[in-house]
Design an enzyme around this catalytic site. Structure first.
Site, mmCIF file in Angstrom:
data_model
loop_
_atom_site.group_PDB
_atom_site.id
_atom_site.type_symbol
_atom_site.label_atom_id
_atom_site.label_comp_id
_atom_site.label_asym_id
_atom_site.label_seq_id
_atom_site.Cartn_x
_atom_site.Cartn_y
_atom_site.Cartn_z
ATOM 1 C CB VAL A 15 -0.941 0.038 1.235
ATOM 2 C CG1 VAL A 15 -1.954 1.179 1.102
ATOM 3 C CG2 VAL A 15 -1.684 -1.280 1.405
ATOM 4 C CE1 TYR B 59 -17.010 16.982 1.772
ATOM 5 C CE2 TYR B 59 -19.309 16.547 2.287
ATOM 6 C CZ TYR B 59 -17.996 16.126 2.214
ATOM 7 O OH TYR B 59 -17.680 14.846 2.597
HETATM 8 N N1 LIG Z 1 -16.376 11.637 7.803
HETATM 9 C C1 LIG Z 1 -17.557 11.728 7.212
HETATM 10 O O1 LIG Z 1 -18.590 11.824 7.888
HETATM 11 C C2 LIG Z 1 -17.651 11.682 5.708
HETATM 12 C C3 LIG Z 1 -18.922 11.586 5.131
HETATM 13 C C4 LIG Z 1 -19.025 11.531 3.738
HETATM 14 C C5 LIG Z 1 -17.868 11.580 2.966
HETATM 15 N N2 LIG Z 1 -16.645 11.687 3.562
HETATM 16 C C6 LIG Z 1 -15.456 11.719 2.704
HETATM 17 O O2 LIG Z 1 -14.552 10.709 3.106
HETATM 18 C C7 LIG Z 1 -13.213 11.097 2.757
HETATM 19 C C8 LIG Z 1 -12.297 10.944 3.961
HETATM 20 O O3 LIG Z 1 -12.718 11.876 4.944
HETATM 21 P P1 LIG Z 1 -12.402 11.748 6.506
HETATM 22 O O4 LIG Z 1 -13.682 11.896 7.197
HETATM 23 O O5 LIG Z 1 -11.545 10.579 6.774
HETATM 24 O O6 LIG Z 1 -11.599 13.115 6.704
HETATM 25 P P2 LIG Z 1 -10.270 13.474 7.524
HETATM 26 O O7 LIG Z 1 -10.177 12.688 8.767
HETATM 27 O O8 LIG Z 1 -10.297 14.959 7.616
HETATM 28 O O9 LIG Z 1 -9.113 13.004 6.540
HETATM 29 C C9 LIG Z 1 -8.929 13.650 5.315
HETATM 30 C C10 LIG Z 1 -7.633 13.177 4.708
HETATM 31 O O10 LIG Z 1 -7.463 13.884 3.456
HETATM 32 C C11 LIG Z 1 -6.167 14.458 3.469
HETATM 33 N N3 LIG Z 1 -6.104 15.648 2.639
HETATM 34 C C12 LIG Z 1 -6.889 16.749 2.694
HETATM 35 N N4 LIG Z 1 -6.468 17.664 1.805
HETATM 36 C C13 LIG Z 1 -5.389 17.120 1.175
HETATM 37 C C14 LIG Z 1 -4.501 17.578 0.183
HETATM 38 N N5 LIG Z 1 -4.619 18.792 -0.365
HETATM 39 N N6 LIG Z 1 -3.503 16.762 -0.230
HETATM 40 C C15 LIG Z 1 -3.356 15.534 0.298
HETATM 41 N N7 LIG Z 1 -4.156 15.037 1.276
HETATM 42 C C16 LIG Z 1 -5.161 15.841 1.706
HETATM 43 C C17 LIG Z 1 -5.893 14.775 4.918
HETATM 44 O O11 LIG Z 1 -4.502 14.987 5.116
HETATM 45 P P3 LIG Z 1 -3.945 15.976 6.267
HETATM 46 O O12 LIG Z 1 -3.823 15.157 7.517
HETATM 47 O O13 LIG Z 1 -2.624 16.406 5.724
HETATM 48 O O14 LIG Z 1 -4.922 17.102 6.407
HETATM 49 C C18 LIG Z 1 -6.413 13.515 5.575
HETATM 50 O O15 LIG Z 1 -5.482 12.466 5.452
HETATM 51 C C19 LIG Z 1 -13.331 12.538 2.241
HETATM 52 O O16 LIG Z 1 -13.378 12.512 0.833
HETATM 53 C C20 LIG Z 1 -14.654 13.000 2.801
HETATM 54 O O17 LIG Z 1 -15.226 14.040 2.038
HETATM 55 C C21 LIG Z 1 -16.522 11.731 4.923
#
Ligand SMILES: NC(=O)c1ccc[n+]([C@@H]2O[C@H](COP(=O)([O-])OP(=O)(O)OC[C@H]3O[C@@H](n4cnc5c(N)ncnc54)[C@H](OP(=O)(O)O)[C@@H]3O)[C@@H](O)[C@H]2O)c1
Length: 308
Positions: free
Chosen positions: A39, A186
């Site tokens: 990975v 979003y």
């Molecule tokens: N959590 C929810 O309820 C939910 C619901 C629906 C969809 N989603 C989707 O699921 C996915 C994962 O979200 P999550 O909840 O796990 O969010 P998270 O905990 O905020 O993690 C987001 C990840 O994306 C990375 N990231 C953000 N901007 C970046 C950039 N410019 N370049 C490289 N990496 C970047 C962050 O890295 P850093 O640590 O460097 O910031 C982090 O590793 C997203 O697409 C989100 O929209 C989440």
């Protein structure tokens, strides 16, 4: 199908998870690695990436170091995405699983182009993915994390011109940081993720390439990003009512690995899943093939303007 992501043995398969250092992405990396895949953890911060890798390796000492690698990747910089794809293509002869997981619901308005960023990554990695798809017994998947929040995309935005890729989500410039504008932006990015997945699948099928593209809504997950859209004082309550990140990773793990998907490609190709095995229609807009083609066209136009 319940909560079971039906992850088979992944030995010999290579995966890239963007935003793999935190939240749902981190849990996805961990599960792929513990099931035998090699990975690449795409992340912009070396320290956060290394911390994530170290924590997986220390919990699972049988995983050899060469099976978990940081791929420097900042999705906000198109040239950096190209470099990352080139680096990965120079390291590997195959890529079986690409998970476009990274995402933000940013309060500040910069651009809604998150779908655009995934597109760059996919386009640059397509030769490697296609080469893998042409090998015997291949099972290549491109999974893009969308959300049912795609319904909050502004009604007026029909991805008709490149300007629509940087829609502030409101027509009032004094309101760019309002909750409504943040959700609209979003929503637009998540609608773009869905339309992109559908058009990508249509194009792959047209070229007769054996790759399955899927989109996922993980549901409400208690990650920093997932909770970040709500006021901070709600965090303790949100942690109780939202899914844990390891459960939140199951839908995308299913899309990326489940044998059921490979066995029934026509059921899953280009679809949105909200749970393992559970497809969802998405909004009318997300199923509009004209809109999908238009998004693809303006994205290519926008990519040309940044020299890609
Ligand atoms: N959590 C929810 O309820 C939910 C619901 C629906 C969809 N989603 C989707 O699921 C996915 C994962 O979200 P999550 O909840 O796990 O969010 P998270 O905990 O905020 O993690 C987001 C990840 O994306 C990375 N990231 C953000 N901007 C970046 C950039 N410019 N370049 C490289 N990496 C970047 C962050 O890295 P850093 O640590 O460097 O910031 C982090 O590793 C997203 O697409 C989100 O929209 C989440």
């Amino acid at each position: 199908m319940g909560n079971d992501a039906s992850i088979p043995d992944l030995a010999g398969r290579v995966a890239l998870v963007t935003g793999g250092n935190a939240g749902i992405g981190f849990q996805t990396v961990k599960q792929l690695a513990t099931h035998g895949a090699k990975v690449y953890l795409g992340a912009r911060s070396e320290s956060r990436a290394k911390q994530a890798i170290d924590s997986i390796l220390s919990e699972n000492q049988w995983i050899t170091k060469d099976r978990l690698t940081w791929l420097p990747l900042d999705l906000s910089k198109p040239s950096n995405i190209v470099e990352a794809a080139q680096l990965l293509s120079s390291w590997e002869k195959r890529l079986d699983i690409l998970i476009n997981n990274a995402g933000v619901a940013a309060d500040d308005f910069t651009t809604t182009a998150e779908g655009f960023e995934s597109t760059i990554a996919v386009k640059q990695l397509l030769p490697l993915l296609k080469a893998t798809a042409s090998t015997t017994g291949s099972d290549v998947r491109i999974v893009t994390i969308s959300s049912l929040a795609e319904r909050f995309a502004p009604k007026y935005n029909n991805f008709a011109t490149t300007k629509d890729l940087s829609d502030p989500g409101t027509t009032d410039p004094n309101n760019y940081t309002s909750r409504k504008a943040v959700f609209s932006r979003y929503g637009a990015s998540k609608l773009a993720n869905l339309l992109f997945t559908r058009e990508l699948q249509r194009r792959l099928d047209e070229e007769d390439v054996k790759i399955i593209a899927l989109a996922v809504d993980p549901g409400p997950v208690a990650t920093d990003g997932g909770m970040g859209v709500f006021p901070g004082f709600l965090k303790p309550v949100l942690k109780m009512v939202m899914k844990s990140p390891d459960k939140g990773a199951l839908p995308q793990l299913y899309c990326a690995t489940a044998k059921e998907v490979a066995n029934e490609p026509e059921r899953y190709k280009g679809q949105l899943l909200t749970a393992p095995g559970k497809t969802n229609m998405g909004s009318d807009k997300s199923r509009n093939s004209e809109l999908a083609r238009s998004l693809w066209r303006i994205t290519e136009e926008a990519l040309r303007t940044v020299g890609i």
